[in-house]
Scaffold this active site. Structure first.
Site: not given
Ligand code: IPM
Ligand code: MN
Ligand code: NAD
Length: 357
Positions: A139, A190, A223, A247, A251
């Protein structure tokens, strides 16, 4: 309750960020009027509209300005009219990097069986924390392009990993694990492919783990970790990982707890101003439709309250969120028909009931 009125910077941002933060602000205002919280909010209009109108996502020195607050509450950034995400990178990554918010804490708990998307697992087995490194890795924006637009175009995107960065996030993960009943940290990487970075993560993990003999240590490749999160989430307690893996996996993990509509996050630097935000983005697909679930933003405000020294208010807020879901006052992402404002009102009422009790 602390003596001085706490100052909270509020950045609703774009899309559903504005809709969900509007609900949080009504809730915060009700709690303040009830005399339970001494605080002031300053709402900042940083985001896509400002960027499109002025060419600047925020005033110059904006990130520095945030240092004087006790905490920052964020909605979400991202707008289809700004496809390169320039404004959002300035604000969101600007805060993470310049305020050195190196811990991105994303806890997931599934508090009701009907929110559990997995057939073979019970809701109570879904209780984990992703401790995502938040200031380096892929990042940090190191890289560049050569021969752009030609058949010889080259793009380089570097993964920067430092001993200090890795050590402090791993230590934070062990400290969080020590305060949890299961006391286990899983390193996700990884290292089989990303050898240089992986070796630094693994060696540092081993060294820091030795300082925490009371915490179990575990390792998975990213993975396999994705597979295990779905197959057997009960094996996870605290997960520590590189920025990008964190990240993606957060999710996935959020989905185990009922989805992005419930997932909260804290972006922390212990002892300094920290930032609280839902895990979700600006959701252009539902923006303006009254369909956004405000509970992830509400829960993020709960993390903020806990962080600035109001654990009783944070507990009340958690209970209010749980009760709102239990009473089935939920938006379409949770299978309901209620609007953002209706859920906001329900959680506000339940919060005030909690505070009366
Ligand atoms: C998150 C988002 C951010 C990230 C993006 C929008 C830069 O996906 O906060 O999870 O990748 O960290
Ligand atoms: Mn995210
Ligand atoms: P997203 O998280 O905005 O949406 C993903 C899916 O989840 C969409 O279908 C959306 O409708 C749904 N969703 C998300 N939050 C919801 C909520 N509270 N209630 C109901 N449904 C919800 O991810 P995306 O669509 O990939 O990204 C949209 C924009 O947001 C992009 O510009 C992206 O870069 C940005 N983004 C910002 C942040 C942030 O500000 N922290 C985080 C992630 C993505």
């Amino acid at each position: 309750m602390s003596a001085h009125p706490q100052r909270i910077a509020v950045l609703p941002g774009d899309g559903i960020g504005r809709e969900v933060i509007a609900e949080v602000m009504q809730l915060a205002e009700a709690v303040r009027r009830g005399g339970h919280l001494v605080a002031t909010w300053e709402e900042l209009d940083w985001g896509a509209e400002r960027y499109l109108a002025t060419g600047q996502a925020m005033p110059s020195g904006g990130i520095e300005y945030l240092r004087d607050f006790d905490a920052i509450l964020v909605g979400a950034f991202g707008d289809p009219r700004i496809p390169d995400f320039a404004h959002a990178r300035q604000i969101l990554l600007g805060m993470r990097f310049e305020l050195d918010l190196f811990i991105n804490l994303r806890s997931v708990r599934c508090f009701e069986e009907r929110l559990n998307p997995l057939k073979s697992v019970q809701a109570r087995d879904i209780d984990l924390v992703i401790v995502r490194e938040n200031t380096e890795g892929l990042y940090c924006g190191a890289g560049g392009t050569l021969h752009a637009g030609t058949p010889h175009e080259v793009a380089v995107q570097e993964m920067i990993v430092t001993r200090m960065g890795v050590e402090r996030i791993i230590r934070a993960a062990f400290e969080f694990a020590r305060a949890r009943p299961r006391r286990k940290v899983t390193l996700v990487d990884k290292a089989n492919v990303l050898r240089f970075a992986g070796e630094l993560w693994q060696r540092t993990f081993g060294e820091v783990a030795a300082e925490f003999p009371d915490v179990a240590k575990d390792h998975l490749y990213a993975d396999t970790a994705a597979m295990e999160l779905v197959r057997n989430p009960g094996r996870f307690d605290v997960v520590v990982t590189e920025n990008l893996f964190g990240d993606v996996l957060s999710d996935l993990a959020a989905t185990l707890g009922g989805g992005l509509g419930l997932a909260a996050s804290a972006n922390l630097h212990p002892g300094r101003v920290s930032m609280f935000a839902p895990v979700h983005g600006s959701a252009p697909d539902i923006a303006g439709a009254g369909r956004a679930n405000p509970l992830a933003a509400v829960a993020s405000f709960g993390l903020l309250l806990r962080h600035v020294g109001h654990p009783a208010l944070a507990d009340a807020l958690d209970a209010a969120v749980t009760a709102t879901v239990r009473d089935d006052i939920v938006t379409p992402d949770l299978g309901g028909k209620r609007t953002t404002a209706e859920v906001g009102e329900a959680v506000r009422e339940r919060m005030l009931e909690q505070l009366k009790a």
